[in-house]
Design a protein around this motif. Structure first.
Motif: not given
Length: 299
Positions: A113-132
């Motif tokens: 999460x220190x790097x900006x590109x962590x957001x790409x993983x979060x973006x992948x999850x916007x449909x399935x909401x696996x993390x949330x």
């Protein structure tokens, strides 16, 4: 991978009619939150492999190899295939996969999460909401998973885009039924349960999450829920650092929900003046809150 001067952003969420689903409040420059950086990321990756590799199919083992490129070789999240989200689903949601694997995965995400590109993983999850959907179960998770999840949420305040992802208000149906859930509702639940948690580490992460959320513009109902948790926390005898974090947050929530939160403080207590004299920086935070309390009627 993004360079030091480049900020990766998730596109703003939109509803079916094209309307944005982010809070419509004026944005201000990102203020980096309180984060936790004590990692041995190579060991965490080895722990992940050790605990789940025999449970993985061929595709999932390929995701592990990609993770090694990302985490150990520092090649950026761009090396992760689209199927990474399905792999996350296996780690977080397969009941026969070990808790140790989930803890290791969350620690690796926290490290990344220190790097900006962590957001790409979060973006992948916007449909399935696996993390949330996993985080929504916070109060039913083993303590080790609760601690790792709370730390992950803290560390997502490292960058603007990841922290904004935590605040998304668009809703989806909760697995198994019940009220619809959203990123901000889950984030609020994690913050409240961590602050009132059963271990010193949970409380530390919870107080950090409260402080981090106070750097953002959140809605009045969220402010009230977070403030009630802080007031319950203040019933005890917390250490100065955690009082400082939560008092700062309480002051911000009083300024956003300028009637509701001060009324809650007056009704529920304790008054912030309970901590007067704890330290000069806490005293400095108490004074404006007490002024707000004096100016707000009970009803």
């Amino acid at each position: 991978m993004a360079g030091a001067e480049e900020q990766i952003e998730i596109p703003t969420e939109v509803a079916d009619g094209g309307e944005p689903l982010m809070p419509k409040k004026e944005k201000k420059p990102h203020e980096k939150g309180i984060t936790f950086r004590d990692f041995d990321h190579v060991k965490d990756f080895e722990d992940l492999v050790r605990t789940i590799v025999t449970l993985c199919n061929g595709e999932e083992q390929e995701r592990l190899r990609e993770m090694e490129d990302w985490i150990v070789k520092n090649e950026g999240t761009w090396v992760l295939a689209e199927g990474f989200n399905n792999f996350l689903g296996s780690v977080f949601h397969k009941a026969d996969w070990p808790s140790e694997g989930r803890i290791a995965m969350m620690r690796l995400l926290s490290y990344g999460a220190e790097q900006d590109d962590i957001v790409l993983i979060l973006h992948m999850d916007r449909k399935d909401h696996i993390v949330m959907n996993y985080a929504q179960q916070f109060d039913r998770l083993p303590i080790g998973e609760q601690e790792s999840l709370a730390m992950l949420f803290c560390n997502l305040f490292e960058t603007a885009s990841a922290s904004e992802w935590l605040l998304y208000i668009s809703e989806w149906d909760a697995p198994g039924g019940g009220l619809p859930i959203s990123n901000i509702r889950v984030t609020t639940k994690v913050a409240v349960n961590a602050l009132l948690g059963d271990t010193p580490a949970l409380v530390d992460y919870g107080s950090a999450l409260m402080a981090n959320l106070a750097t953002k513009e959140v809605f009045d109902d969220v402010c009230s829920e977070l403030a009630m948790a802080i007031l319950q926390f203040f019933q005890g005898k917390p250490p100065e650092e955690q009082v400082f974090r939560c008092m700062k947050a309480l002051g911000k929530f009083c300024s956003i929900a300028s009637r509701e939160v001060p009324q809650l403080v007056k009704m529920i207590g304790p008054e912030p003046s309970k901590f007067s004299g704890m330290s000069p920086r806490v005293d400095e935070l108490i004074q404006p809150i007490m002024a707000r309390l004096a100016a707000v009627p009970m009803f």
